[in-house]
Design a protein around this motif. Structure first.
Motif, PDB file in Angstrom:
ATOM      1  N   CYS A 239       0.824  -1.207   0.000  1.00  0.00           N
ATOM      2  CA  CYS A 239       0.000   0.000   0.000  1.00  0.00           C
ATOM      3  C   CYS A 239       0.862   1.263   0.000  1.00  0.00           C
ATOM      4  CB  CYS A 239      -0.898   0.033   1.233  1.00  0.00           C
ATOM      5  SG  CYS A 239      -2.141  -1.257   1.264  1.00  0.00           S
ATOM      6  N   ASP A 244      -3.724   3.955  -1.557  1.00  0.00           N
ATOM      7  CA  ASP A 244      -4.376   2.686  -1.230  1.00  0.00           C
ATOM      8  C   ASP A 244      -4.901   2.635   0.195  1.00  0.00           C
ATOM      9  OD1 ASP A 244      -3.445   1.464  -3.818  1.00  0.00           O
ATOM     10  OD2 ASP A 244      -1.513   1.863  -2.851  1.00  0.00           O
ATOM     11  N   THR A 249     -10.108   4.361   5.013  1.00  0.00           N
ATOM     12  CA  THR A 249      -9.941   2.917   4.904  1.00  0.00           C
ATOM     13  C   THR A 249      -9.519   2.346   6.250  1.00  0.00           C
ATOM     14  OG1 THR A 249      -7.634   3.194   4.193  1.00  0.00           O
ATOM     15  CG2 THR A 249      -9.296   3.002   2.472  1.00  0.00           C
ATOM     16  N   GLU A 253     -10.311  -3.549   5.777  1.00  0.00           N
ATOM     17  CA  GLU A 253     -10.645  -3.278   4.388  1.00  0.00           C
ATOM     18  C   GLU A 253      -9.403  -3.319   3.503  1.00  0.00           C
ATOM     19  OE1 GLU A 253     -14.421  -0.173   4.618  1.00  0.00           O
ATOM     20  OE2 GLU A 253     -12.390   0.603   4.870  1.00  0.00           O
ATOM     21  N   ALA A 254      -8.296  -2.818   4.038  1.00  0.00           N
ATOM     22  CA  ALA A 254      -7.056  -2.717   3.274  1.00  0.00           C
ATOM     23  C   ALA A 254      -6.300  -4.037   3.191  1.00  0.00           C
ATOM     24  CB  ALA A 254      -6.153  -1.649   3.881  1.00  0.00           C
ATOM     25  N   ASP A 255      -6.872  -5.113   3.736  1.00  0.00           N
ATOM     26  CA  ASP A 255      -6.236  -6.424   3.736  1.00  0.00           C
ATOM     27  C   ASP A 255      -4.928  -6.400   4.524  1.00  0.00           C
ATOM     28  OD1 ASP A 255      -6.163  -9.140   3.138  1.00  0.00           O
ATOM     29  OD2 ASP A 255      -5.055  -8.840   1.268  1.00  0.00           O
ATOM     30  N   GLN A 291     -13.122  -4.637   0.239  1.00  0.00           N
ATOM     31  CA  GLN A 291     -11.801  -5.215   0.403  1.00  0.00           C
ATOM     32  C   GLN A 291     -10.869  -4.731  -0.706  1.00  0.00           C
ATOM     33  OE1 GLN A 291     -11.785  -9.494   0.916  1.00  0.00           O
ATOM     34  NE2 GLN A 291      -9.679  -9.656   0.189  1.00  0.00           N
ATOM     35  N   ARG A 292      -9.604  -4.529  -0.327  1.00  0.00           N
ATOM     36  CA  ARG A 292      -8.575  -4.223  -1.335  1.00  0.00           C
ATOM     37  C   ARG A 292      -8.223  -5.512  -2.067  1.00  0.00           C
ATOM     38  NH1 ARG A 292      -2.712  -4.168  -1.235  1.00  0.00           N
ATOM     39  NH2 ARG A 292      -2.807  -4.837   0.943  1.00  0.00           N
ATOM     40  N   GLU A 305      -4.893   4.867 -11.174  1.00  0.00           N
ATOM     41  CA  GLU A 305      -5.636   5.392 -10.034  1.00  0.00           C
ATOM     42  C   GLU A 305      -6.835   6.225 -10.493  1.00  0.00           C
ATOM     43  OE1 GLU A 305      -4.913   8.215  -6.077  1.00  0.00           O
ATOM     44  OE2 GLU A 305      -3.243   7.704  -7.394  1.00  0.00           O
ATOM     45  N   THR A 323      -7.069   2.238  -6.940  1.00  0.00           N
ATOM     46  CA  THR A 323      -6.303   3.140  -6.080  1.00  0.00           C
ATOM     47  C   THR A 323      -4.846   3.265  -6.519  1.00  0.00           C
ATOM     48  OG1 THR A 323      -5.920   1.301  -4.557  1.00  0.00           O
ATOM     49  CG2 THR A 323      -7.770   2.778  -4.077  1.00  0.00           C
ATOM     50  N   MET A 337      -4.460  -2.138  -8.092  1.00  0.00           N
ATOM     51  CA  MET A 337      -5.125  -2.484  -6.835  1.00  0.00           C
ATOM     52  C   MET A 337      -6.364  -1.616  -6.722  1.00  0.00           C
ATOM     53  SD  MET A 337      -2.039  -3.242  -4.121  1.00  0.00           S
ATOM     54  CE  MET A 337      -1.407  -1.580  -4.044  1.00  0.00           C
ATOM     55  N   TYR A 339     -10.470  -1.132  -4.417  1.00  0.00           N
ATOM     56  CA  TYR A 339     -11.431  -1.524  -3.395  1.00  0.00           C
ATOM     57  C   TYR A 339     -12.739  -1.894  -4.081  1.00  0.00           C
ATOM     58  CZ  TYR A 339      -8.477  -0.033   0.451  1.00  0.00           C
ATOM     59  OH  TYR A 339      -7.451   0.067   1.356  1.00  0.00           O
TER      60      TYR A 339
END
Length: 376
Positions: A239, A244, A249, A253-255, A291-292, A305, A323, A337, A339
């Motif tokens: 990230c 990201d 976030t 959510e960002a894993d 989820q990312r 992005e 993102t 990547m 979401y």
């Protein structure tokens, strides 16, 4: 670029033919003569030297003299187990807010007398103010403006650095140590943000250029700019703060749930106690709404992005947003990547990204896009 700060390696960057750009309040090299693509591939094949001196370096010194008290204090700001962090090790962490959003991500190392913290450049002023306001009664918050920070990354990084700092070859991923050299001690961590094995080296400002020149004297080492740094971290599925991850976030959510150890989770020895704990712990237990994910666009057109994502080739509202995205030189394909709602975040599922007015297909894939090569 008036008003921007410069690192201790600014003159060396110009000497090496760097193209300088504004970044996080600094004049930084975006690329050198090789160009972004070749710099990226060189780092993957041999070793690349990065100037990351714009990042914040901070020492948290417990007023009690007991470093575990600094760890207890900092745990009030991050959802990470720092009390259990062993001497000579470091851990990835996140400052969170009361809504569970991420204020910044950071690295925390435990040393004999302090916690050594590395902060993102764009956030460091706010982060340091946050530390003073929140734990300044327990710790002296010392910004180390007299030190530069270099990163040496790639499969030959160990062999190169061992010639200058004997003993680094004994280190493993996320180890930290003070290594004696002929030119004085270096603060070394076996870490980085490329997915490659490598090191980050904190050095007094007055010795930074000499160290950089010594490293660059090795034929295996090339200077690497921000352009390749971004494509390297993207391939590694890492990230970038402000893109990201941000205040909207959560870690789940960002894993990034892997960074939240058992001790801080529901039922753990020090459950919660950090900003946004109610939401973050609930998401750890029952899942987040989005989820990312990693995306592999079909064809050669990158989904960058801001690209809107749809569940179907035609019709419907956007279901997510890219993102980070670009071309991955090592995987020889575009990578992104994004979401998306958790019910769509299925490996192998297809989404559609709108690129220049046309919807193009992309497959959800497992991150990272290229396996890491950390020495564990």
């Amino acid at each position: 670029m008036s008003g921007l700060q410069r690192t201790a390696l600014y003159d060396l960057h110009l000497e090496l033919g760097a193209k300088m750009v504004p970044f996080a309040g600094y004049e930084m090299p975006v690329q050198y003569g090789l160009g972004v693509m070749k710099e990226h591939l060189h780092c993957r094949a041999r070793a690349g030297l990065f100037d990351v001196s714009h990042m914040g370096q901070v020492s948290l010194r417990p007023k009690s003299g007991m470093v575990e008290h600094a760890a207890i204090a900092l745990e009030h700001l991050v959802p990470v187990d720092l009390v259990g962090l062993k001497l000579g090790r470091q851990r990835y962490a996140m400052f969170t807010n009361e809504a569970g959003g991420i204020l910044d991500d950071l690295m925390v190392a435990r040393r004999c007398d302090d916690l050594f913290v590395v902060l993102n450049a764009a956030c460091k002023t706010a982060d340091i103010a946050h530390l003073h306001a929140s734990i300044g009664c327990d710790c002296d918050i010392v910004e180390l403006t007299d030190r530069a920070l270099l990163a040496l990354q790639g499969p030959e990084a160990e062999a190169v650095l061992e010639t200058l700092a004997p003993g680094v070859s004994d280190m493993r991923f996320m180890d930290v140590a003070i290594i004696d050299t002929l030119d004085g001690p270096l603060w070394v961590s076996r870490s980085g943000y490329t997915g490659e094995d490598g090191f980050e080296i904190s050095v007094p400002v007055e010795r930074a250029e000499a160290l950089a020149r010594q490293l660059l004297a090795h034929e295996a080492v090339e200077p690497i700019g921000l352009g390749a740094r971004d494509s390297l971290r993207l391939e590694a599925g890492l990230c970038l703060y402000g893109h990201d991850i941000d205040t909207t976030t959560t870690p789940v959510e960002a894993d990034l749930a892997w960074a939240i150890q058992k001790a801080r989770r529901s039922g753990g020895a020090r459950e919660g106690g950090f900003p946004g704990a109610a939401r973050i712990l609930a998401e750890l237990d029952t899942g987040a709404a989005r989820q990312r994910v990693g995306l592999r666009p079909e064809g050669r057109a990158p989904m960058r992005e801001g690209t809107a994502l749809y569940a179907a080739e035609t019709g419907g509202d956007p279901v997510g947003t890219v993102t980070s995205g670009g071309f991955g030189p090592s995987v020889e394909a575009p990578v992104s990547m994004a979401y998306v709602p958790v019910d769509l975040a299925l490996e192998g599922a297809k989404l559609w990204g709108e690129v220049r007015g046309k919807r193009l297909p992309a497959e959800i894939v497992r991150l990272p896009f290229r396996p890491s090569t950390y020495k564990r």
